[in-house]
Design a protein around this motif. Sequence first.
Motif, mmCIF file in Angstrom:
data_model
loop_
_atom_site.group_PDB
_atom_site.id
_atom_site.type_symbol
_atom_site.label_atom_id
_atom_site.label_comp_id
_atom_site.label_asym_id
_atom_site.label_seq_id
_atom_site.Cartn_x
_atom_site.Cartn_y
_atom_site.Cartn_z
ATOM 1 N N ALA A 1 0.831 -1.200 0.000
ATOM 2 C CA ALA A 1 0.000 0.000 0.000
ATOM 3 C C ALA A 1 0.874 1.262 0.000
ATOM 4 N N SER A 2 1.972 1.216 0.803
ATOM 5 C CA SER A 2 2.887 2.362 0.825
ATOM 6 C C SER A 2 3.543 2.556 -0.533
ATOM 7 N N GLY A 3 3.924 1.427 -1.162
ATOM 8 C CA GLY A 3 4.530 1.517 -2.487
ATOM 9 C C GLY A 3 3.579 2.108 -3.503
ATOM 10 N N ALA A 4 2.290 1.768 -3.369
ATOM 11 C CA ALA A 4 1.296 2.324 -4.300
ATOM 12 C C ALA A 4 1.207 3.831 -4.155
ATOM 13 N N ARG A 5 1.251 4.316 -2.890
ATOM 14 C CA ARG A 5 1.205 5.771 -2.694
ATOM 15 C C ARG A 5 2.466 6.443 -3.255
ATOM 16 N N VAL A 6 3.622 5.809 -2.998
ATOM 17 C CA VAL A 6 4.876 6.371 -3.531
ATOM 18 C C VAL A 6 4.848 6.373 -5.045
ATOM 19 N N PHE A 7 4.303 5.283 -5.631
ATOM 20 C CA PHE A 7 4.208 5.191 -7.095
ATOM 21 C C PHE A 7 3.381 6.338 -7.656
ATOM 22 N N ALA A 8 2.252 6.590 -7.021
ATOM 23 C CA ALA A 8 1.388 7.675 -7.500
ATOM 24 C C ALA A 8 2.075 9.023 -7.348
ATOM 25 N N ASP A 9 2.764 9.204 -6.197
ATOM 26 C CA ASP A 9 3.463 10.470 -5.981
ATOM 27 C C ASP A 9 4.590 10.661 -6.985
ATOM 28 N N LEU A 10 5.321 9.596 -7.312
ATOM 29 C CA LEU A 10 6.410 9.685 -8.285
ATOM 30 C C LEU A 10 5.907 10.060 -9.661
ATOM 31 N N LEU A 11 4.808 9.447 -10.089
ATOM 32 C CA LEU A 11 4.252 9.777 -11.400
ATOM 33 C C LEU A 11 3.782 11.231 -11.427
ATOM 34 N N SER A 12 3.172 11.644 -10.287
ATOM 35 C CA SER A 12 2.704 13.034 -10.235
ATOM 36 C C SER A 12 3.873 14.016 -10.272
ATOM 37 N N THR A 13 4.926 13.698 -9.506
ATOM 38 C CA THR A 13 6.104 14.571 -9.486
ATOM 39 C C THR A 13 6.784 14.606 -10.854
ATOM 40 N N ARG A 14 6.879 13.438 -11.470
ATOM 41 C CA ARG A 14 7.499 13.367 -12.814
ATOM 42 C C ARG A 14 6.690 14.177 -13.812
ATOM 43 N N GLY A 15 5.369 14.091 -13.704
ATOM 44 C CA GLY A 15 4.526 14.878 -14.625
ATOM 45 C C GLY A 15 4.734 16.364 -14.436
ATOM 46 N N ALA A 16 4.882 16.790 -13.177
ATOM 47 C CA ALA A 16 5.112 18.222 -12.924
ATOM 48 C C ALA A 16 6.447 18.674 -13.485
ATOM 49 N N GLN A 17 7.476 17.823 -13.332
ATOM 50 C CA GLN A 17 8.791 18.164 -13.862
ATOM 51 C C GLN A 17 8.758 18.255 -15.382
ATOM 52 N N LEU A 18 8.064 17.309 -15.994
ATOM 53 C CA LEU A 18 7.971 17.311 -17.457
ATOM 54 C C LEU A 18 7.206 18.543 -17.950
ATOM 55 N N LEU A 19 6.171 18.892 -17.165
ATOM 56 C CA LEU A 19 5.383 20.068 -17.555
ATOM 57 C C LEU A 19 6.257 21.326 -17.536
ATOM 58 N N ASP A 20 7.085 21.449 -16.518
ATOM 59 C CA ASP A 20 7.978 22.612 -16.451
ATOM 60 C C ASP A 20 8.926 22.636 -17.631
ATOM 61 N N ALA A 21 9.468 21.440 -17.999
ATOM 62 C CA ALA A 21 10.420 21.385 -19.118
ATOM 63 C C ALA A 21 9.761 21.766 -20.432
ATOM 64 N N VAL A 22 8.524 21.323 -20.650
ATOM 65 C CA VAL A 22 7.840 21.626 -21.914
ATOM 66 C C VAL A 22 7.455 23.096 -21.957
ATOM 67 N N GLN A 23 7.064 23.655 -20.818
ATOM 68 C CA GLN A 23 6.719 25.078 -20.814
ATOM 69 C C GLN A 23 7.926 25.933 -21.147
ATOM 70 N N ILE A 24 9.112 25.493 -20.745
ATOM 71 C CA ILE A 24 10.329 26.234 -21.136
ATOM 72 C C ILE A 24 10.491 26.208 -22.641
ATOM 73 N N THR A 25 10.191 25.060 -23.252
ATOM 74 C CA THR A 25 10.313 24.938 -24.708
ATOM 75 C C THR A 25 9.354 25.891 -25.409
ATOM 76 N N THR A 26 8.099 25.933 -24.936
ATOM 77 C CA THR A 26 7.093 26.781 -25.612
ATOM 78 C C THR A 26 7.360 28.254 -25.380
ATOM 79 N N ALA A 27 8.193 28.569 -24.402
ATOM 80 C CA ALA A 27 8.509 29.987 -24.163
ATOM 81 C C ALA A 27 9.658 30.477 -25.054
#
Length: 793
Positions: A45-71
């Motif tokens: 159960a703890s791993g599932a929460r960490v998994f979800a948090d990692l995907l969410s964090t990775r998505g936020a990081q990717l979003l920042d990188a793509v926004q730099i590209t569009t700027a």
Amino acid sequence: MRINFRGRLSLLLLALFVLVQLPTFFAFYYATRQSALTQAQTRLASGARVFADLLSTRGAQLLDAVQITTADFGFKQAVATGDTPTIHSVLYNQGHRISADLMVLTDLDGRVIASLDASGRSMPVGDWAPLVANADSTAAGTTMTLINGRAYQLVIVPVRAPTRIAWVGMGFALDDKLAQSLKDLAGVEVTFVARDGGTQRWLSSTLPAPNDDDRQVQFAAAHPEQATQPRVLSIGGQEYFSQWQPLQGANGTLGALLQFSRSQALATYRPLEHELLLIAALSLIASLGGALWLSRNVTRPVSQLADAARRIGHGDYLGTVEVQHNDELGELAHAFNGMQRGIARREQQIAHAAFHDNLTTLPNRASLQQRLVEALPRAGAAGHTLAVLMLDVDRFKEINDTMGHAIGDRVLIEIGRRLRAGLRDADMLARFGGDEFVVLMEGIAASELVQRAEQLLATVGEPITAEGMELFLDVSVGMALFPEHGDNAEELLRRADIAMYDAKESRTRLQLYRPGRDAEHLYRLSLVNDLRRAVPNGELMLYYQPKQQLCSGRVVNVEALLRWRHPQHGIIPPDDFIALAEHSGIIRTLTDWVLHEVIRQCAEWSAAGMDIGIALNLSAMDLGSGELPDLLARHLAHYRIDPSQLVLEVTETAVMRDALYSLEVLNRLKACGVMLAIDDFGTGYSSLSHLKRLPVDELKIDKSFVMGMAEDEDDAVIVRSTIELAHNMGLKVVAEGVETEAAMEMLRGFRCDSAQGYLISRPMAAADATRWLAAATETYDRQTAPGPTECGA
């Protein structure tokens, strides 16, 4: 296979240990495993929460990188001017910089302008309008989707210059590399699964590629409704705790199956399990050794007791059991030794009781027979005469009945003492049973035996004082000699017994066995055996002898006389078998049969219009049976006859055997409604005071007085006096044995009521009696004038 006591005790102790230790071991083992499994589920159960948090964090990081590209200004200018080569170059460079696996540029409606893969080549990406519309409406920026059968985490952001002029999307593949990275961070196995319509596909995993069966097991667990329900799956021969984790924005089409190995969860407890097993094995070995030691120390004294018991079983009571214990086993050994001494004493008592009479302490029958068997060869070798004397106390039953058994026992003891005092030391005296004694004399001349026997009779005949009264006893003695009367113990005892009964019957007190008496004795025994089968074989029959009223000449009664038609010996009169029936106990069966037949015959004559009563004789044994009145009542109720038609005749002697009890039985019989008569009156010893208490209706004068009264004045006086006495007491009188007209006339003159004898009729079978009675009734009716016919009317 037979297991001895020591083995069974060892097994019992070992079983008790196992019974106590195994539940403890398994409880601890189960608790540790459950703890490990619970921790594994918690980790999943703890791993599932960490998994979800990692995907969410990775998505936020990717979003920042793509926004730099569009700027980037140059990128915006190329998009605004539609410079395709520049657009491709910028998309590739920016995508490569952030390690994107897919770069896409669309117009504001979602139509694809450019789409490149990680290597910069163009690739079809399908319709992006729904993805752009979803990004515009939710402003989420990131989503999960399938493109060309491959799963991507997409980042879609608008290109502003300054207003929206396009949409840029970059995709990051959900591949084995990402799964391994997530496993390293979350600590669980990761498998990406795509659900496209009704089919599911394995995309990537940290586990080895499964076979078809394992794949189906994983797909069965990959359902959105299982998101919060961990399950245990068997994959590749191992078990995994598994939980389905749907991916955000994929609308249930993408998800991750998170798994944690059960064996890995239990791995930390394996050393503890080994330690538990080692402790259990050592405890078992120690318990086995202790059980063997304890069973040996317990069974050794038990074995000693068993050896002592076997020794006692062989008759050896001298040894003792030595057990050096101050506990219960020592007490048991002491108790066993005491029991051994007690058994020895009781065996001596039993041995004495087996060969001696408890009452008189004289040798008993077994001892006598043993002594006789030993004496016969010795007497034969020496040529000596050996005498067996059987002594029986006459009328001893009367002593028991009138004075009680305690007085009877004292009389027997005194008789034994007197007989022993009158014998030589070499002679043997034994109590044979009841009131019978046997004397064994060896080496005495035949001429002296009678004298010695008479001396014994004289000694016993001396009065015995009991309860302040003097009792005078008569003893009958039968004597048999070896070798004249028998050459074995059984034969001598039997012939001495026959001689003793002959002495009783002849009242000679002493009788030597007479050769030839065995045949008569055997004949009587055979009659007893045959008599037992007489009733079921239908060998008994009743004869009927009429009784005539002297005043009217009318026949109103008959007497039923029992006969036995023996298949070999023909008709046997009752005098020959009634006494045998009484002695053998068959008399009650005969009485039952006679009662039934008499009452049945009476009912049959009544149904034919013949008013005839029937008289029958009861024996002394019948009066001693309390069942007789009930038996009579049952037969009367069955045939429903008038009880007054039945006359029961009893002798004076039978009544006087036990006067009080006989009176009670007679009163119960009288209560049934029957008539009672005293038979053979004048031959017994009843007193007038006793006679007046008897509930009788008539007297029968014995034929010994009637048959000779015409010639003997004394008999005539007795008959006349008896008739007058009976009438004065309100009783009717029947005279039996009337054979002459002279006797008949005398009885009429004496005013006797009824007569019975050959002059009137001999006894007849039932059919003949029926015809005779019918003819007699017809003659009486024809000769009698109209008017009262009863005597005295």
